[in-house]
Design an enzyme around this catalytic site. Structure first.
Site, PDB file in Angstrom:
ATOM      1  N   LYS A  29      57.350  65.433  21.598  1.00 32.05           N
ATOM      2  CA  LYS A  29      56.739  66.728  21.298  1.00 32.05           C
ATOM      3  C   LYS A  29      56.174  66.714  19.868  1.00 32.05           C
ATOM      4  O   LYS A  29      56.467  65.805  19.083  1.00 32.05           O
ATOM      5  CB  LYS A  29      57.792  67.824  21.501  1.00 32.05           C
ATOM      6  CG  LYS A  29      58.248  67.950  22.980  1.00 32.05           C
ATOM      7  CD  LYS A  29      59.337  69.009  23.128  1.00 32.05           C
ATOM      8  CE  LYS A  29      59.724  69.201  24.596  1.00 32.05           C
ATOM      9  NZ  LYS A  29      60.798  70.218  24.741  1.00 32.05           N
ATOM     10  N   TYR A  69      54.524  73.574  32.102  1.00 33.70           N
ATOM     11  CA  TYR A  69      55.734  74.397  32.054  1.00 33.70           C
ATOM     12  C   TYR A  69      55.651  75.616  32.974  1.00 33.70           C
ATOM     13  O   TYR A  69      56.271  76.636  32.698  1.00 33.70           O
ATOM     14  CB  TYR A  69      55.997  74.845  30.605  1.00 33.70           C
ATOM     15  CG  TYR A  69      56.632  73.765  29.736  1.00 33.70           C
ATOM     16  CD1 TYR A  69      57.873  73.207  30.071  1.00 33.70           C
ATOM     17  CD2 TYR A  69      56.023  73.323  28.568  1.00 33.70           C
ATOM     18  CE1 TYR A  69      58.475  72.233  29.271  1.00 33.70           C
ATOM     19  CE2 TYR A  69      56.616  72.347  27.765  1.00 33.70           C
ATOM     20  CZ  TYR A  69      57.837  71.807  28.124  1.00 33.70           C
ATOM     21  OH  TYR A  69      58.426  70.846  27.325  1.00 33.70           O
ATOM     22  N   ARG A 105      67.097  61.505  31.352  1.00 36.36           N
ATOM     23  CA  ARG A 105      67.659  62.820  30.975  1.00 36.36           C
ATOM     24  C   ARG A 105      68.956  62.635  30.185  1.00 36.36           C
ATOM     25  O   ARG A 105      69.239  63.377  29.249  1.00 36.36           O
ATOM     26  CB  ARG A 105      67.935  63.665  32.234  1.00 36.36           C
ATOM     27  CG  ARG A 105      66.690  64.013  33.039  1.00 36.36           C
ATOM     28  CD  ARG A 105      65.961  65.222  32.561  1.00 36.36           C
ATOM     29  NE  ARG A 105      66.699  66.456  32.700  1.00 36.36           N
ATOM     30  CZ  ARG A 105      66.205  67.645  32.346  1.00 36.36           C
ATOM     31  NH1 ARG A 105      64.965  67.730  31.862  1.00 36.36           N
ATOM     32  NH2 ARG A 105      66.916  68.742  32.482  1.00 36.36           N
ATOM     33  N   ARG A 122      68.303  63.802  21.398  1.00 42.12           N
ATOM     34  CA  ARG A 122      68.412  65.140  20.791  1.00 42.12           C
ATOM     35  C   ARG A 122      69.698  65.266  19.978  1.00 42.12           C
ATOM     36  O   ARG A 122      69.721  65.922  18.931  1.00 42.12           O
ATOM     37  CB  ARG A 122      68.345  66.218  21.880  1.00 42.12           C
ATOM     38  CG  ARG A 122      66.939  66.390  22.482  1.00 42.12           C
ATOM     39  CD  ARG A 122      66.992  67.252  23.724  1.00 42.12           C
ATOM     40  NE  ARG A 122      65.671  67.539  24.294  1.00 42.12           N
ATOM     41  CZ  ARG A 122      65.492  68.029  25.515  1.00 42.12           C
ATOM     42  NH1 ARG A 122      66.546  68.304  26.282  1.00 42.12           N
ATOM     43  NH2 ARG A 122      64.275  68.272  25.965  1.00 42.12           N
ATOM     44  N   ASN A 132      63.147  70.421  19.941  1.00 43.49           N
ATOM     45  CA  ASN A 132      64.062  69.397  20.471  1.00 43.49           C
ATOM     46  C   ASN A 132      63.387  68.053  20.771  1.00 43.49           C
ATOM     47  O   ASN A 132      63.863  67.267  21.591  1.00 43.49           O
ATOM     48  CB  ASN A 132      64.859  69.939  21.671  1.00 43.49           C
ATOM     49  CG  ASN A 132      63.979  70.364  22.832  1.00 43.49           C
ATOM     50  OD1 ASN A 132      62.762  70.197  22.780  1.00 43.49           O
ATOM     51  ND2 ASN A 132      64.593  70.888  23.878  1.00 43.49           N
ATOM     52  N   HIS A 135      60.537  65.528  25.734  1.00 42.39           N
ATOM     53  CA  HIS A 135      60.598  66.061  27.096  1.00 42.39           C
ATOM     54  C   HIS A 135      60.868  64.923  28.075  1.00 42.39           C
ATOM     55  O   HIS A 135      60.392  63.813  27.880  1.00 42.39           O
ATOM     56  CB  HIS A 135      59.262  66.721  27.465  1.00 42.39           C
ATOM     57  CG  HIS A 135      59.117  66.950  28.957  1.00 42.39           C
ATOM     58  ND1 HIS A 135      59.659  68.045  29.597  1.00 42.39           N
ATOM     59  CD2 HIS A 135      58.547  66.191  29.938  1.00 42.39           C
ATOM     60  CE1 HIS A 135      59.410  67.957  30.900  1.00 42.39           C
ATOM     61  NE2 HIS A 135      58.737  66.843  31.128  1.00 42.39           N
ATOM     62  N   GLU A 146      54.055  65.374  36.892  1.00 41.78           N
ATOM     63  CA  GLU A 146      53.718  65.439  35.466  1.00 41.78           C
ATOM     64  C   GLU A 146      52.880  64.241  35.023  1.00 41.78           C
ATOM     65  O   GLU A 146      51.963  64.390  34.209  1.00 41.78           O
ATOM     66  CB  GLU A 146      55.007  65.564  34.636  1.00 41.78           C
ATOM     67  CG  GLU A 146      55.692  66.916  34.875  1.00 41.78           C
ATOM     68  CD  GLU A 146      57.110  67.012  34.330  1.00 41.78           C
ATOM     69  OE1 GLU A 146      57.569  66.058  33.665  1.00 41.78           O
ATOM     70  OE2 GLU A 146      57.769  68.042  34.576  1.00 41.78           O
TER      71      GLU A 146
END
Ligand code: ADP
Length: 169
Positions: A29, A69, A105, A122, A132, A135, A146
């Site tokens: 990000k 999103y 994840r 994170r 954070n 993604h 995506e």
């Protein structure tokens, strides 16, 4: 004790070939880019042993951020989230591998960096949900969706890393 080596040699290959290879969309990000964390974040997935199939620095539009999103459209933080994601360039990545969606994840850690375990991206590199740094797709279906959303045709490469036989038997 094994009496014959044949099943032990051939069975895992048969099983491996039946295992599903998934794709996930990982994005550094704007805060991760501004803070100089791009190399560190790519490195976590590279070292783990997943295959990079797409990579670019990209300034995204409001429309693209909103589409990405769209499931969060009703949330009170949605406008702030769109401002955040469009506030500077992001690094878009496609990663491939068996179990890559769930594993990525775990490597990323909980949405709230203060709750994320040490050792996760994170957990190690961020302090607030609204900043954070990274993604990761939450399902194989969203991984495909995506990647198709962020990459144009021809931007994702199919290739075989030389280390492949040293990562999976
Ligand atoms: P994740 O990115 O861990 O999959 P979500 O899909 O729930 O988490 O949310 C997407 C992103 O929206 C988060 O990574 C974070 O940047 C932002 N976000 C989520 N919840 C909040 C919140 N309460 N306040 C501000 N931003 C939030």
């Amino acid at each position: 004790a094994r009496t014959s080596s044949k099943p032990a040699i051939f069975l895992p290959h048969l099983i491996a070939s039946l295992e599903q290879v998934d794709q996930t969309y990982i994005m550094v990000k704007p805060d991760g880019v501004q803070r100089g964390l791009v190399g560190e974040i790519i490195s976590r997935f590279e070292k783990k042993g997943f295959k990079l199939t797409g990579l670019k620095l990209f300034q995204c539009s409001k429309e693209l951020a909103e589409e990405h999103y769209k499931d969060l459209k009703q949330k009170s933080f949605f406008p702030k989230l769109i401002d955040y994601i469009t506030s500077g360039p992001v690094v878009c990545m496609a990663w491939e591998g068996v179990g890559v969606v769930a594993s990525a994840r775990k490597l990323i850690g909980a949405t709230d960096p203060l709750q994320a375990e040490p050792g996760t991206i994170r957990g190690d590199l961020a302090v607030q949900t609204g900043r954070n740094v990274v993604h990761g797709s939450d399902s194989p279906e969203n991984g495909k969706r995506e990647i198709a959303l962020w990459f144009k045709e021809g931007e994702v490469c199919e290739w075989t890393p030389v280390q492949a036989p040293w990562l999976r038997e």
